[in-house]
Write a protein that holds these residues in place. Structure first.
Motif, PDB file in Angstrom:
ATOM      1  N   SER A  58       0.832  -1.204   0.000  1.00  0.00           N
ATOM      2  CA  SER A  58       0.000   0.000   0.000  1.00  0.00           C
ATOM      3  C   SER A  58       0.868   1.256   0.000  1.00  0.00           C
ATOM      4  CB  SER A  58      -0.911  -0.002   1.224  1.00  0.00           C
ATOM      5  OG  SER A  58      -1.599   1.228   1.351  1.00  0.00           O
ATOM      6  N   ALA A  59       1.864   1.289   0.876  1.00  0.00           N
ATOM      7  CA  ALA A  59       2.745   2.461   0.941  1.00  0.00           C
ATOM      8  C   ALA A  59       3.539   2.622  -0.341  1.00  0.00           C
ATOM      9  CB  ALA A  59       3.686   2.331   2.144  1.00  0.00           C
ATOM     10  N   MET A  60       3.960   1.512  -0.933  1.00  0.00           N
ATOM     11  CA  MET A  60       4.750   1.578  -2.162  1.00  0.00           C
ATOM     12  C   MET A  60       3.956   2.246  -3.296  1.00  0.00           C
ATOM     13  SD  MET A  60       6.350  -1.546  -4.406  1.00  0.00           S
ATOM     14  CE  MET A  60       4.697  -2.089  -4.878  1.00  0.00           C
ATOM     15  N   TYR A  61       2.738   1.825  -3.490  1.00  0.00           N
ATOM     16  CA  TYR A  61       1.946   2.387  -4.587  1.00  0.00           C
ATOM     17  C   TYR A  61       1.568   3.846  -4.318  1.00  0.00           C
ATOM     18  CZ  TYR A  61       1.612  -2.183  -6.750  1.00  0.00           C
ATOM     19  OH  TYR A  61       1.917  -3.369  -7.368  1.00  0.00           O
ATOM     20  N   LEU A  62       1.295   4.184  -3.072  1.00  0.00           N
ATOM     21  CA  LEU A  62       0.979   5.578  -2.767  1.00  0.00           C
ATOM     22  C   LEU A  62       2.210   6.472  -2.968  1.00  0.00           C
ATOM     23  CD1 LEU A  62      -1.316   5.469   0.403  1.00  0.00           C
ATOM     24  CD2 LEU A  62      -1.940   6.129  -1.929  1.00  0.00           C
ATOM     25  N   CYS A  63       3.372   5.983  -2.580  1.00  0.00           N
ATOM     26  CA  CYS A  63       4.596   6.782  -2.741  1.00  0.00           C
ATOM     27  C   CYS A  63       4.908   7.025  -4.213  1.00  0.00           C
ATOM     28  CB  CYS A  63       5.782   6.086  -2.071  1.00  0.00           C
ATOM     29  SG  CYS A  63       5.723   6.093  -0.264  1.00  0.00           S
ATOM     30  N   ARG A  64       4.597   6.049  -5.055  1.00  0.00           N
ATOM     31  CA  ARG A  64       4.836   6.251  -6.483  1.00  0.00           C
ATOM     32  C   ARG A  64       3.736   7.090  -7.118  1.00  0.00           C
ATOM     33  NH1 ARG A  64       8.034   2.700  -4.892  1.00  0.00           N
ATOM     34  NH2 ARG A  64       9.819   1.912  -6.077  1.00  0.00           N
ATOM     35  N   ALA A  65       2.560   7.061  -6.527  1.00  0.00           N
ATOM     36  CA  ALA A  65       1.478   7.910  -7.045  1.00  0.00           C
ATOM     37  C   ALA A  65       1.698   9.371  -6.681  1.00  0.00           C
ATOM     38  CB  ALA A  65       0.134   7.430  -6.511  1.00  0.00           C
ATOM     39  N   TYR A  66       2.389   9.607  -5.548  1.00  0.00           N
ATOM     40  CA  TYR A  66       2.646  10.977  -5.104  1.00  0.00           C
ATOM     41  C   TYR A  66       4.154  11.158  -4.854  1.00  0.00           C
ATOM     42  CZ  TYR A  66      -2.378  10.824  -4.236  1.00  0.00           C
ATOM     43  OH  TYR A  66      -3.745  10.678  -4.373  1.00  0.00           O
ATOM     44  N   PRO A  67       4.951  11.252  -5.921  1.00  0.00           N
ATOM     45  CA  PRO A  67       6.410  11.359  -5.753  1.00  0.00           C
ATOM     46  C   PRO A  67       6.810  12.680  -5.109  1.00  0.00           C
ATOM     47  CG  PRO A  67       5.788  11.745  -8.039  1.00  0.00           C
ATOM     48  CD  PRO A  67       4.544  11.284  -7.333  1.00  0.00           C
ATOM     49  N   LEU A  68       7.958  12.639  -4.436  1.00  0.00           N
ATOM     50  CA  LEU A  68       8.457  13.856  -3.785  1.00  0.00           C
ATOM     51  C   LEU A  68       8.876  14.902  -4.802  1.00  0.00           C
ATOM     52  CD1 LEU A  68      10.646  12.333  -0.930  1.00  0.00           C
ATOM     53  CD2 LEU A  68       8.381  13.359  -0.732  1.00  0.00           C
ATOM     54  N   SER A  69       9.229  14.465  -6.016  1.00  0.00           N
ATOM     55  CA  SER A  69       9.668  15.419  -7.037  1.00  0.00           C
ATOM     56  C   SER A  69       8.524  16.273  -7.565  1.00  0.00           C
ATOM     57  CB  SER A  69      10.320  14.671  -8.206  1.00  0.00           C
ATOM     58  OG  SER A  69       9.409  13.721  -8.752  1.00  0.00           O
ATOM     59  N   GLY A  70       7.304  15.831  -7.344  1.00  0.00           N
ATOM     60  CA  GLY A  70       6.162  16.619  -7.806  1.00  0.00           C
ATOM     61  C   GLY A  70       5.864  17.786  -6.886  1.00  0.00           C
ATOM     62  N   GLN A  71       4.963  18.619  -7.327  1.00  0.00           N
ATOM     63  CA  GLN A  71       4.585  19.787  -6.522  1.00  0.00           C
ATOM     64  C   GLN A  71       3.810  19.336  -5.279  1.00  0.00           C
ATOM     65  OE1 GLN A  71       2.237  22.629  -8.643  1.00  0.00           O
ATOM     66  NE2 GLN A  71       2.224  24.125  -6.997  1.00  0.00           N
ATOM     67  N   PHE A  72       4.190  19.904  -4.126  1.00  0.00           N
ATOM     68  CA  PHE A  72       3.534  19.508  -2.882  1.00  0.00           C
ATOM     69  C   PHE A  72       2.089  19.993  -2.871  1.00  0.00           C
ATOM     70  CE2 PHE A  72       2.182  20.533   1.454  1.00  0.00           C
ATOM     71  CZ  PHE A  72       2.278  19.270   2.031  1.00  0.00           C
TER      72      PHE A  72
END
Length: 357
Positions: A58-72
């Motif tokens: 669950s955490a893996m897919y959410l982290c890839r859906a909301y990458p840190l490189s994107g706008q917060f």
């Protein structure tokens, strides 16, 4: 990229960490509920492994859906908080069900309000750690991919540089060699055949070189000697050469064709400007952990330095910088009737290169 789930080793390491957490949870359960250790272990370990898999994916897919490189975006925090709450509630409910199953076999731990609160809070914390761990893995993979792309680009640049150097082998050298062969066919057919073989062997050797591999000094010196042997047919007794390769330096490695522009410059800008000719000296010696290679030639003491010579030396300096960064240098000096270029680079051999890898 599946992070710790991408390889068998990563998966085993991930589960090992969670099993250790399961042991810690068993101790907490035994302390809070007063259950015996076998009961606490039977309760905690299966629950921990189950949560490790569910929360991990669950955490893996959410982290890839909301990458840190994107706008917060503020709602991202709400998504993670809601998901963590749902996962914690599901895990707590699963704990109640599992305790019922164990109780039927005499291994229950009695999940009271205090234990339920502890399980819920611990589940939220562990989910947050999963999210943090996956973000770290993602950034690590991204950094490693960037370094790999940079290395590939560097290797491609070195290969292109070597290919360019091959195309820059003085065209006049080829033309003059062919003209010399043509002239020799009518007066000395044997020498013409010998020069043809030398010329083809020289180009066969250069085309067989790999930009990503280094060659031994003895091989590079042999290639330089072949080049000088071909040029000597054109210059005759005006061109003389001396090779001094010390035994401990002969096996050292250096970039392929690094001596070619130096020897070519020595012929073109040195011997070519002397009516009486001169000597080209190639020397290589090992000085502890350093390899020193020098190319020296006679020049006209009264003639000014030629720009083309400096450009060739700058290209050699750039190649050394690409391969060794700041651990290699090239220097040149003109004194009276001699011009000397010296390369100073690490003394690597095939054995030390394998050890370094």
């Amino acid at each position: 990229m599946l992070g710790p789930f991408g390889t068998r080793r990563g998966m085993l390491l991930y589960l090992l960490v969670w099993l250790l957490l399961g042991l810690v949870l068993a101790g907490l359960v035994a302390g809070v509920s007063g259950a015996a250790w076998p009961n606490a272990l039977a309760f905690a370990l299966p629950l921990t492994v189950l949560y490790a898999i569910a929360a991990g994916f669950s955490a893996m897919y959410l982290c890839r859906a909301y990458p840190l490189s994107g706008q917060f975006r503020p709602h991202v925090l709400l998504v993670f908080a809601t998901t963590a709450g749902i996962a914690a509630a599901a895990w707590t409910g699963g704990a109640l069900f599992w305790d019922t199953v164990l109780a039927s076999g005499g291994y229950g731990v009695t999940v009271g309000p205090a234990l339920r609160s502890m399980l819920f809070g611990l589940a939220v914390v562990l989910y947050g750690l999963c999210v943090l761990g996956h973000y770290l893995v993602i950034e690590f993979d991204r950094t490693r991919a960037a370094e790999r792309r940079e290395l590939e680009s560097k290797l491609l640049a070195q290969d292109a540089e070597l290919r360019l150097l091959r195309t820059q082998v003085d065209p006049h050298f080829l033309f003059n060699s062919l003209n010399s062969i043509s002239a020799l066919t009518s007066i000395d057919a044997a020498r013409a055949r010998q020069m043809t073989v030398q010329l083809s062997d020289f180009f066969r050797r250069t085309l067989g070189l790999d930009a990503q591999r280094k060659v031994a000094v003895r091989e590079e010196a042999r290639l330089a000697a072949d080049f000088l042997a071909i040029e000597q047919v054109r210059f005759g007794t005006r061109l003389r050469s001396e090779m001094t390769i010390e035994d401990d330096a002969a096996a050292c490695l250096l970039p392929p064709l690094i001596l070619q522009p130096l020897v070519e410059n020595a012929v073109k800008h040195g011997i070519g400007g002397l009516p009486e000719g001169g000597v080209i000296r190639v020397q290589a010696r090992r000085d502890g952990t350093r390899l020193r290679v020098a190319v020296e030639n006679d020049v006209d003491a009264d003639a000014p330095a030629r720009k083309g010579n400096t450009m060739g030396l700058a290209n050699v300096r750039q190649r050394l910088a690409n391969v060794y960064a700041h651990d290699a240098a090239v220097s040149w000096a003109r004194e009276n009737n001699t011009f000397r270029v010296e390369l100073n680079l690490p003394a690597e051999t095939v054995e030390t290169a394998k050890t370094g890898d």
